[in-house]
Design a protein around this motif. Structure first.
Motif, PDB file in Angstrom:
ATOM      1  N   GLU A  79       9.378 -15.901  14.410  1.00 34.03           N
ATOM      2  CA  GLU A  79       9.418 -16.171  12.976  1.00 34.03           C
ATOM      3  C   GLU A  79       8.946 -14.945  12.194  1.00 34.03           C
ATOM      4  OE1 GLU A  79       6.662 -18.608   9.926  1.00 34.03           O
ATOM      5  OE2 GLU A  79       7.548 -19.876  11.493  1.00 34.03           O
ATOM      6  N   PRO A  80       9.818 -14.343  11.378  1.00 30.79           N
ATOM      7  CA  PRO A  80       9.372 -13.204  10.584  1.00 30.79           C
ATOM      8  C   PRO A  80       8.364 -13.653   9.523  1.00 30.79           C
ATOM      9  CG  PRO A  80      11.781 -13.467  10.539  1.00 30.79           C
ATOM     10  CD  PRO A  80      11.205 -14.722  11.103  1.00 30.79           C
ATOM     11  N   PRO A  81       7.552 -12.741   9.011  1.00 25.99           N
ATOM     12  CA  PRO A  81       6.653 -13.109   7.914  1.00 25.99           C
ATOM     13  C   PRO A  81       7.459 -13.450   6.668  1.00 25.99           C
ATOM     14  CG  PRO A  81       6.664 -10.719   8.233  1.00 25.99           C
ATOM     15  CD  PRO A  81       7.468 -11.309   9.349  1.00 25.99           C
ATOM     16  N   ASN A  82       6.890 -14.292   5.808  1.00 26.05           N
ATOM     17  CA  ASN A  82       7.627 -14.646   4.595  1.00 26.05           C
ATOM     18  C   ASN A  82       7.407 -13.618   3.487  1.00 26.05           C
ATOM     19  OD1 ASN A  82       5.188 -15.298   3.257  1.00 26.05           O
ATOM     20  ND2 ASN A  82       5.358 -17.473   3.717  1.00 26.05           N
ATOM     21  N   ALA A  83       8.180 -13.764   2.416  1.00 32.10           N
ATOM     22  CA  ALA A  83       8.136 -12.794   1.318  1.00 32.10           C
ATOM     23  C   ALA A  83       6.748 -12.720   0.685  1.00 32.10           C
ATOM     24  CB  ALA A  83       9.179 -13.171   0.263  1.00 32.10           C
ATOM     25  N   GLN A  84       6.092 -13.871   0.561  1.00 39.05           N
ATOM     26  CA  GLN A  84       4.768 -13.872  -0.072  1.00 39.05           C
ATOM     27  C   GLN A  84       3.749 -13.109   0.762  1.00 39.05           C
ATOM     28  OE1 GLN A  84       3.382 -17.706  -1.556  1.00 39.05           O
ATOM     29  NE2 GLN A  84       1.278 -17.139  -1.070  1.00 39.05           N
ATOM     30  N   SER A  85       3.798 -13.280   2.083  1.00 40.55           N
ATOM     31  CA  SER A  85       2.863 -12.544   2.956  1.00 40.55           C
ATOM     32  C   SER A  85       3.103 -11.040   2.849  1.00 40.55           C
ATOM     33  CB  SER A  85       3.036 -12.979   4.415  1.00 40.55           C
ATOM     34  OG  SER A  85       2.812 -14.349   4.557  1.00 40.55           O
ATOM     35  N   LEU A  86       4.364 -10.655   2.832  1.00 42.96           N
ATOM     36  CA  LEU A  86       4.701  -9.233   2.706  1.00 42.96           C
ATOM     37  C   LEU A  86       4.273  -8.707   1.336  1.00 42.96           C
ATOM     38  CD1 LEU A  86       8.157  -9.518   4.426  1.00 42.96           C
ATOM     39  CD2 LEU A  86       6.338  -7.973   5.206  1.00 42.96           C
ATOM     40  N   ARG A  87       4.496  -9.506   0.303  1.00 44.54           N
ATOM     41  CA  ARG A  87       4.067  -9.139  -1.055  1.00 44.54           C
ATOM     42  C   ARG A  87       2.558  -8.924  -1.105  1.00 44.54           C
ATOM     43  NH1 ARG A  87       3.879 -14.315  -4.642  1.00 44.54           N
ATOM     44  NH2 ARG A  87       1.688 -14.304  -4.039  1.00 44.54           N
TER      45      ARG A  87
ATOM     46  N   ARG B  63       4.763 -11.827  -8.335  1.00 42.44           N
ATOM     47  CA  ARG B  63       4.204 -12.707  -9.368  1.00 42.44           C
ATOM     48  C   ARG B  63       4.625 -12.257 -10.758  1.00 42.44           C
ATOM     49  NH1 ARG B  63      -0.594 -12.184  -6.252  1.00 42.44           N
ATOM     50  NH2 ARG B  63      -1.119 -14.080  -5.089  1.00 42.44           N
ATOM     51  N   ASP B  64       5.294 -11.116 -10.822  1.00 38.06           N
ATOM     52  CA  ASP B  64       5.821 -10.640 -12.104  1.00 38.06           C
ATOM     53  C   ASP B  64       7.153  -9.940 -11.818  1.00 38.06           C
ATOM     54  OD1 ASP B  64       5.453  -7.623 -11.785  1.00 38.06           O
ATOM     55  OD2 ASP B  64       3.387  -8.325 -11.484  1.00 38.06           O
ATOM     56  N   PRO B  65       7.963  -9.699 -12.848  1.00 36.71           N
ATOM     57  CA  PRO B  65       9.305  -9.156 -12.612  1.00 36.71           C
ATOM     58  C   PRO B  65       9.308  -7.823 -11.858  1.00 36.71           C
ATOM     59  CG  PRO B  65       9.126  -9.970 -14.864  1.00 36.71           C
ATOM     60  CD  PRO B  65       7.757 -10.057 -14.270  1.00 36.71           C
ATOM     61  N   GLN B  66       8.406  -6.928 -12.205  1.00 43.24           N
ATOM     62  CA  GLN B  66       8.436  -5.604 -11.571  1.00 43.24           C
ATOM     63  C   GLN B  66       8.103  -5.685 -10.083  1.00 43.24           C
ATOM     64  OE1 GLN B  66       9.617  -2.802 -13.208  1.00 43.24           O
ATOM     65  NE2 GLN B  66       9.745  -2.105 -11.085  1.00 43.24           N
ATOM     66  N   GLN B  67       7.176  -6.554  -9.728  1.00 45.56           N
ATOM     67  CA  GLN B  67       6.826  -6.732  -8.308  1.00 45.56           C
ATOM     68  C   GLN B  67       8.027  -7.277  -7.530  1.00 45.56           C
ATOM     69  OE1 GLN B  67       3.558  -9.470  -7.497  1.00 45.56           O
ATOM     70  NE2 GLN B  67       2.754  -8.109  -5.894  1.00 45.56           N
TER      71      GLN B  67
ATOM     72  N   ASP C  18      10.578  -4.342  -7.166  1.00 40.90           N
ATOM     73  CA  ASP C  18      10.156  -3.341  -6.169  1.00 40.90           C
ATOM     74  C   ASP C  18      10.324  -3.872  -4.747  1.00 40.90           C
ATOM     75  OD1 ASP C  18       9.504  -1.652  -8.252  1.00 40.90           O
ATOM     76  OD2 ASP C  18       7.350  -2.108  -8.187  1.00 40.90           O
ATOM     77  N   ASN C  19       9.766  -5.051  -4.491  1.00 40.12           N
ATOM     78  CA  ASN C  19       9.742  -5.574  -3.120  1.00 40.12           C
ATOM     79  C   ASN C  19      11.106  -6.072  -2.655  1.00 40.12           C
ATOM     80  OD1 ASN C  19       7.006  -5.029  -2.895  1.00 40.12           O
ATOM     81  ND2 ASN C  19       6.387  -7.064  -3.562  1.00 40.12           N
ATOM     82  N   ALA C  20      11.763  -6.892  -3.480  1.00 39.50           N
ATOM     83  CA  ALA C  20      13.077  -7.415  -3.085  1.00 39.50           C
ATOM     84  C   ALA C  20      14.084  -6.270  -2.982  1.00 39.50           C
ATOM     85  CB  ALA C  20      13.552  -8.459  -4.085  1.00 39.50           C
ATOM     86  N   GLY C  21      13.915  -5.254  -3.828  1.00 38.23           N
ATOM     87  CA  GLY C  21      14.817  -4.094  -3.776  1.00 38.23           C
ATOM     88  C   GLY C  21      14.704  -3.349  -2.454  1.00 38.23           C
TER      89      GLY C  21
END
Length: 369
Positions: free
Chosen positions: A84-92, A143-147, A150-153
């Motif tokens: 199971e890969p880590p989820n987006a929140q953990s990576l964030r 938790r905000d648009p820029q984060q 950056d991360n999803a990009g």
């Protein structure tokens, strides 16, 4: 493409089991859907999964989209047969872009190995409350648009570099939703200006790098003030005027699953299918009531020719970018799996990495789908 013959290309459908029965294969060969979405119910072993995907490709006259929700954490269908890969929140929360880049690369590699060519990710929703019961728990990159940008990009670029197409979801944004669209229609009352300062920023930044966008089943009162409880996925104002005209997106647009409560409770099946394409979507998604796909195709015949033509053209254009699968190899699967486990440990730490997500549907049916 002549639209009357090729309407199946506008269907993205689920598949009943772990292998194609002769009856199912005959139905699909006749229908020629544009793509298939696989779920836990389709996954038993590495060899079985690759055979199922090869069989789906073999019966398709046009290379199909073969897609899945492989995000990380509890929404990782392949964890049924692997790590199971880590989820987006953990990576964030870890805050290390190199880990997100590895996650994108490994996601692309494992999907290519099985024959997938499109991943229904990244999630571009903003988390206003990490504990909210709106289906997004653990799935958001910021938790905000820029984060989020950056991360999803980073994830998006890394996965696409491996030859897997991406899908930004859920347009224009589930973040403010107070209920789970798998069960009910969320109503979001933000103004145009508030949306443009928040939910829409990740899309305005990342649309040029996304292969597709998934439209969501929330009602946005600012965009459809006269339509009552009208879902965004069926809204011409949102899909065509906002996504296509204002944000100049000419890529593939698909609905979220039309088998979700937010749709079933509000409109008829015929309305859902026809209004989705009239709104500007190219693929209508039917994940669970797969016995309805022939009827869905019939309903598509009631849509005006220009809308059908535009949708078919965008499907055809996107399919030109599909990359053929890698050769399947169990040793390669084992190696990628080890790398996914290491990524999980590097993100969560040795102890926390041992605690896997519980898939019980109590959080959201998105886990069990």
């Amino acid at each position: 493409m002549s639209s009357s013959q090729d309407l199946g290309q506008l269907l993205l459908m689920g598949v009943p089991g772990t292998e194609l029965t002769p009856e199912t294969a005959a139905r699909l060969k006749k229908l020629q859907p544009g793509g298939f979405i696989l779920f836990g119910r389709n996954i038993q072993s590495p060899q079985q999964l690759r055979k199922l995907i090869d069989d789906l490709r073999d019966l398709s006259d046009v290379e199909p989209f073969i897609t899945i929700d492989q995000e990380g954490g509890r929404v990782s269908r392949l964890r049924l047969i692997g790590e199971e890969p880590p989820n987006a929140q953990s990576l964030r929360d870890k805050g290390d872009p190199a880990l997100i880049k590895r996650h994108g690369k490994l996601t692309g590699q494992i999907l290519r190995l099985f024959g997938f060519n499109l991943d229904l990710c990244p999630v571009l929703d903003i988390s206003y409350d990490d504990a909210a019961d709106n289906s997004l728990k653990g799935r958001t990159y910021g938790r905000d648009p820029q984060q989020v940008i950056d991360n999803a990009g980073i994830f998006n670029r890394s996965m696409r570099a491996e030859g897997i197409l991406s899908c930004g979801k859920h347009f224009p944004g589930y973040g403010p939703a107070e209920c789970d669209p798998h069960e009910f229609l969320p109503v979001i009352t933000k103004s145009h200006e508030e949306m443009e300062r928040s939910e829409l920023l990740p899309y305005s930044a990342l649309l040029p790098e996304l292969d597709s966008v998934m439209t969501c089943h929330s009602n946005y009162t600012a965009y459809d003030p006269d339509r009552g409880r009208w879902p965004a996925s069926l809204s011409y104002n949102i899909v065509t005027k906002l996504l296509r005209h204002q944000y100049s997106f000419d890529g593939l647009a698909m609905t979220d699953d039309l088998d979700m409560g937010a749709i079933l409770n509000e409109v008829t099946f015929e309305q859902a299918i026809q209004e989705a394409v009239r709104a500007g979507n190219d693929l209508v998604m039917i994940c669970h009531r797969v016995e309805m796909v022939e009827l869905a195709r019939q309903h598509l015949e009631g849509v005006e020719a220009p809308a059908l033509h535009d949708a078919l053209m965008r499907v055809e254009k996107t399919k030109k970018r599909l990359v053929k699968p890698d050769a399947f190899n169990l040793d390669r699967f084992a190696a990628i799996n080890r790398d996914i486990l290491q990524l999980r440990i590097d993100t969560l730490g040795e102890e926390a990495a041992k605690v896997l997500s519980v898939e019980d549907g109590k959080r959201s049916p998105v886990e069990l789908y």
